[in-house]
Design a protein around this motif. Sequence first.
Motif, PDB file in Angstrom:
ATOM      1  N   ILE A  81      29.043 125.472  55.248  1.00 24.32           N
ATOM      2  CA  ILE A  81      27.789 126.210  55.112  1.00 24.32           C
ATOM      3  C   ILE A  81      26.681 125.346  55.708  1.00 24.32           C
ATOM      4  N   MET A  82      26.006 125.834  56.727  1.00 33.05           N
ATOM      5  CA  MET A  82      24.922 125.086  57.356  1.00 33.05           C
ATOM      6  C   MET A  82      23.579 125.617  56.857  1.00 33.05           C
ATOM      7  N   GLU A  83      22.729 124.692  56.403  1.00 37.12           N
ATOM      8  CA  GLU A  83      21.427 125.061  55.853  1.00 37.12           C
ATOM      9  C   GLU A  83      20.304 124.366  56.620  1.00 37.12           C
ATOM     10  N   ALA A  84      19.099 124.893  56.452  1.00 37.50           N
ATOM     11  CA  ALA A  84      17.952 124.393  57.214  1.00 37.50           C
ATOM     12  C   ALA A  84      17.425 123.066  56.696  1.00 37.50           C
ATOM     13  N   ASP A  85      17.598 122.785  55.402  1.00 35.10           N
ATOM     14  CA  ASP A  85      17.035 121.566  54.822  1.00 35.10           C
ATOM     15  C   ASP A  85      17.779 121.209  53.538  1.00 35.10           C
ATOM     16  N   ALA A  86      17.418 120.040  52.979  1.00 36.33           N
ATOM     17  CA  ALA A  86      18.092 119.557  51.774  1.00 36.33           C
ATOM     18  C   ALA A  86      17.820 120.461  50.572  1.00 36.33           C
ATOM     19  N   LEU A  87      16.628 121.038  50.498  1.00 38.70           N
ATOM     20  CA  LEU A  87      16.314 121.943  49.388  1.00 38.70           C
ATOM     21  C   LEU A  87      17.245 123.154  49.402  1.00 38.70           C
ATOM     22  N   SER A  88      17.528 123.684  50.570  1.00 38.70           N
ATOM     23  CA  SER A  88      18.435 124.825  50.668  1.00 38.70           C
ATOM     24  C   SER A  88      19.827 124.456  50.191  1.00 38.70           C
ATOM     25  N   VAL A  89      20.280 123.241  50.498  1.00 36.20           N
ATOM     26  CA  VAL A  89      21.579 122.778  50.010  1.00 36.20           C
ATOM     27  C   VAL A  89      21.571 122.703  48.492  1.00 36.20           C
ATOM     28  N   ALA A  90      20.500 122.136  47.928  1.00 36.99           N
ATOM     29  CA  ALA A  90      20.399 122.033  46.470  1.00 36.99           C
ATOM     30  C   ALA A  90      20.431 123.406  45.816  1.00 36.99           C
ATOM     31  N   ARG A  91      19.747 124.357  46.398  1.00 37.39           N
ATOM     32  CA  ARG A  91      19.724 125.708  45.832  1.00 37.39           C
ATOM     33  C   ARG A  91      21.100 126.370  45.941  1.00 37.39           C
ATOM     34  N   MET A  92      21.822 126.084  47.014  1.00 35.42           N
ATOM     35  CA  MET A  92      23.182 126.620  47.153  1.00 35.42           C
ATOM     36  C   MET A  92      24.096 126.046  46.069  1.00 35.42           C
ATOM     37  N   GLN A 101      13.899 116.397  42.763  1.00 30.61           N
ATOM     38  CA  GLN A 101      12.863 116.009  41.813  1.00 30.61           C
ATOM     39  C   GLN A 101      11.516 116.663  42.122  1.00 30.61           C
ATOM     40  N   ASN A 102      11.314 117.043  43.368  1.00 29.34           N
ATOM     41  CA  ASN A 102      10.005 117.546  43.784  1.00 29.34           C
ATOM     42  C   ASN A 102       9.906 119.066  43.846  1.00 29.34           C
ATOM     43  N   ASP A 103      10.914 119.788  43.394  1.00 23.24           N
ATOM     44  CA  ASP A 103      10.858 121.245  43.470  1.00 23.24           C
ATOM     45  C   ASP A 103      11.284 121.854  42.141  1.00 23.24           C
ATOM     46  N   ALA A 104      10.387 122.641  41.558  1.00 27.11           N
ATOM     47  CA  ALA A 104      10.635 123.207  40.232  1.00 27.11           C
ATOM     48  C   ALA A 104      11.840 124.132  40.205  1.00 27.11           C
ATOM     49  N   ARG A 105      12.239 124.654  41.358  1.00 28.42           N
ATOM     50  CA  ARG A 105      13.375 125.573  41.391  1.00 28.42           C
ATOM     51  C   ARG A 105      14.703 124.867  41.162  1.00 28.42           C
ATOM     52  N   VAL A 106      14.724 123.560  41.389  1.00 24.80           N
ATOM     53  CA  VAL A 106      15.994 122.829  41.264  1.00 24.80           C
ATOM     54  C   VAL A 106      15.861 121.542  40.458  1.00 24.80           C
ATOM     55  N   ASP A 107      14.671 121.241  39.910  1.00 25.84           N
ATOM     56  CA  ASP A 107      14.497 119.930  39.274  1.00 25.84           C
ATOM     57  C   ASP A 107      15.298 119.769  37.986  1.00 25.84           C
ATOM     58  N   ASP A 108      15.844 120.884  37.437  1.00 28.59           N
ATOM     59  CA  ASP A 108      16.703 120.751  36.268  1.00 28.59           C
ATOM     60  C   ASP A 108      18.075 120.173  36.619  1.00 28.59           C
ATOM     61  N   MET A 109      18.340 119.967  37.917  1.00 25.16           N
ATOM     62  CA  MET A 109      19.592 119.356  38.349  1.00 25.16           C
ATOM     63  C   MET A 109      19.543 117.830  38.276  1.00 25.16           C
ATOM     64  N   ILE A 110      18.356 117.254  38.101  1.00 26.67           N
ATOM     65  CA  ILE A 110      18.127 115.843  38.369  1.00 26.67           C
ATOM     66  C   ILE A 110      19.066 114.912  37.601  1.00 26.67           C
ATOM     67  N   ASN A 111      19.429 115.258  36.368  1.00 30.28           N
ATOM     68  CA  ASN A 111      20.307 114.399  35.565  1.00 30.28           C
ATOM     69  C   ASN A 111      21.754 114.870  35.571  1.00 30.28           C
ATOM     70  N   LYS A 112      22.078 115.779  36.501  1.00 27.92           N
ATOM     71  CA  LYS A 112      23.433 116.330  36.559  1.00 27.92           C
ATOM     72  C   LYS A 112      24.090 116.086  37.921  1.00 27.92           C
ATOM     73  N   ILE A 113      23.530 115.154  38.684  1.00 33.48           N
ATOM     74  CA  ILE A 113      23.996 114.946  40.050  1.00 33.48           C
ATOM     75  C   ILE A 113      25.108 113.898  40.086  1.00 33.48           C
ATOM     76  N   ARG A 114      26.114 114.189  40.872  1.00 34.58           N
ATOM     77  CA  ARG A 114      27.243 113.272  41.054  1.00 34.58           C
ATOM     78  C   ARG A 114      27.286 112.842  42.517  1.00 34.58           C
ATOM     79  N   TYR A 115      27.304 111.529  42.736  1.00 29.60           N
ATOM     80  CA  TYR A 115      27.400 110.984  44.090  1.00 29.60           C
ATOM     81  C   TYR A 115      28.780 110.347  44.257  1.00 29.60           C
TER      82      TYR A 115
END
Length: 278
Positions: free
Chosen positions: A167-178, A199-213
């Motif tokens: 899946i190709m997206e335009a930016d990192a925010l789009s990836v986070a939303r996907m 961290q900078n977008d209210a639409r996805v900031d609830d992910m901040i403590n659930k991220i796995r690298y």
Amino acid sequence: MSLPLAGPVATFLLLFGLSNVCSAGQDTCSRPIQLPFASLGYSVITTGDTITGIYPDIIRNVSSKETCQFVFSVVPRLRLEVMFENGQADVLLPAIKTAKRDENGIFIPLIYTRATLVSFTSSRPAIKNMQELLEQRHLRVALVRGYDYGPAYLSIMEELGKQNRLIMEADALSVARMLKAGAADIGIMAPYIFFGTVQNDARVDDMINKIRYEAIPELSWGESGMYLSKKTLNANDRAALQHLLDKVVRSGAVWKGFQRYYKEEVLREGNRPRELPH
């Protein structure tokens, strides 16, 4: 979510000696330097036509009539890459060092970084290498157009495309939303980019403590920095810019900027400071 506060940016930079970068008698640029930016975590923060973040703040601080002046603009990342390739941009910042980009520019290293797999924390067994990623065909992978972390990254992108999992997206925010919507299972990018975006977008900031690298060996550490155009900049202007950037690197401002904006655990996964020259 608002940016972490640690006093005015100018004060922060002055603490590390950048006020002395623009001293008299140094080489100067013959004209204003065209520097388009694309949003990239806390490295580059764009809000409409307003541009802030680690790199814009540093460049803004060293810009002066006595040395080099910069003209900022905001463009999508893929367009920025095309502009640099076509000789429509003087500078590409930030950028991973790659053979393709070396054809069009002179690279100035500023920091070390790497891409990792990014996903929601889950009980899924860790993916240890590229082969395991390619074998798990049920996992959909989202990438950002215009990102390039070297040959292994491009190979992964090609193979995922063949498997119809890409899946190709335009930016990192789009990836986070996907990822949040469950339309993608994994993203691939530098952790600091994903963290800063979330961290900078209210639409996805609830992910901040659930991220796995998840780091895999094929996506190894590489140099990130600034490219100076071979097509648009003459030798004197490139020399003047290199002189300015040498001062920036010696000051340690880049790594200190990353430390100011990012948590230690995020930097541990995806960034390392350069050894400062003596």
